[in-house]
Design an enzyme around this catalytic site. Structure first.
Site, PDB file in Angstrom:
ATOM      1  N   CYS A   1     -78.026 -35.223 -60.177  1.00  0.00           N
ATOM      2  CA  CYS A   1     -78.973 -34.148 -60.454  1.00  0.00           C
ATOM      3  C   CYS A   1     -79.760 -34.457 -61.727  1.00  0.00           C
ATOM      4  O   CYS A   1     -79.909 -35.613 -62.127  1.00  0.00           O
ATOM      5  CB  CYS A   1     -78.265 -32.795 -60.528  1.00  0.00           C
ATOM      6  N   ASP A  59     -74.057 -26.118 -64.612  1.00  0.00           N
ATOM      7  CA  ASP A  59     -74.796 -24.857 -64.622  1.00  0.00           C
ATOM      8  C   ASP A  59     -73.937 -23.739 -65.178  1.00  0.00           C
ATOM      9  O   ASP A  59     -74.435 -22.853 -65.865  1.00  0.00           O
ATOM     10  CB  ASP A  59     -75.278 -24.515 -63.212  1.00  0.00           C
TER      11      ASP A  59
END
Length: 322
Positions: A133, A202
């Site tokens: 990511c 996250d």
């Protein structure tokens, strides 16, 4: 009572992932509150505070998984709430909100530098690093190690279906770092040539579990099988305070058309469902260390960070809901 158009635009960009990455989302949310305070046409303090709460609520509802967003809102709005409850007038409250937003953004940017400094100490000359990511915190570790003169190479997974790996690969390459770009399913194949895994987060829960882009857990599992260290780079505002009270983190499900184009999907048999979770959960036993701006900690120390950083937040209702 009105939310300014710039706040609505930022909220929409967060929702549709034009603004992506937990840190950037958090800084954008804080900046949106700053803009609301600066541009508000409210004529009294009560009207102004209602506008601020409305703006914060709109931002809060954009993305359910990345805790950096509500933590940024809490940072700014809690300070505003204290000022409002203490009898601040309109301009005093405006000043508090604007300053709190600027302070959060500044602290967030400094945190990235500190994470890079701490994390680079665990990177050795000649390391091949795998990442997934697009994480500014993870990139800071690799960039700092490279700037220290360490000869590293980075394997970047493409990160379907939104291809965040492309962003990471290009950014790392812009610093001069050699990059190998691979499909997600090749992670296990190339783990045998990998020395370290460095990824972002996250959200991080009270027990040290990591919520990050879908595919993170599989890479961490593969790394564990190969006895390769997995390091998670994350600012402390990505730690999830509600998990101290037993709340589960909602995994965002995104539109199927991110996986299969809409025109093609319409031709598929109706008994095929396309599921598109944006995140997965990596158990703490798959994580070796978490790199924060306060230092490098083992996953089980997440509860200490939460108590120290966000213990106060558990004593109050959300400042945009009272």
């Amino acid at each position: 009572m009105a939310v300014v158009k710039e706040v609505l635009e930022i909220a929409e960009k967060i929702k549709n992932m034009e603004i992506r990455g937990a840190g950037k989302i958090a800084r954008s949310a804080a900046y949106a509150l700053q803009l609301q305070a600066e541009k508000s046409k409210a004529t009294n303090v009560d009207e102004f505070w209602k506008e601020m709460k409305q703006a914060a609520k709109i931002l809060f509802e954009t993305r359910p998984t990345a805790v950096s967003l509500p933590n940024a809102l809490r940072y700014v709005m809690h300070r505003g709430k204290i000022a409002y409850s203490s009898g601040a007038d309109l301009e005093q409250l405006r000043f508090v909100i604007i300053n709190a937003a600027k302070e959060f953004i500044h602290n967030s940017e400094k945190a990235l530098e500190r994470i890079g400094e701490f994390g680079a100490k665990r990177i050795e000359d000649g390391d091949v690093i795998m990442t997934h990511c697009h994480s500014k915190a993870a990139i800071s570790v690799m960039k700092t190690a490279w700037e220290q003169g360490k000869d590293i190479k980075v394997i970047v997974t493409e990160t379907r279906p939104k291809w965040q790996g492309k962003i990471t690969a290009k950014e790392l390459a812009s610093y001069g770092i050699p990059v190998i770009y691979v499909v997600d399913s090749a992670a296990r194949h190339y783990m045998k040539m990998t020395d370290k895994v460095v990824m972002g987060a996250d959200s991080i829960t009270v027990n040290g579990a990591v919520i990050n882009k879908i595919g993170t857990a599989l890479i961490a599992l593969t790394a564990k099988e190969h006895r390769v260290w997995t390091m998670i780079a994350a600012e402390t505002y990505k730690f999830h305070p509600e998990t101290m009270l037993g709340q589960l983190v909602e995994i965002e499900m995104r539109d199927p058309t991110e996986v299969i184009p809409e025109d093609e999907l319409k031709t598929w048999p109706k008994n095929i469902e396309v599921w598109n979770p944006a995140f997965d959960v990596t158990p703490p036993e798959y994580v070796d260390v978490i790199i924060t701006e306060r230092g490098i900690i083992p996953p089980y120390a997440a509860i200490d960070i939460l108590r120290e950083e966000f213990g106060w937040a558990l004593k109050y209702t959300e400042p945009w809901e009272d």
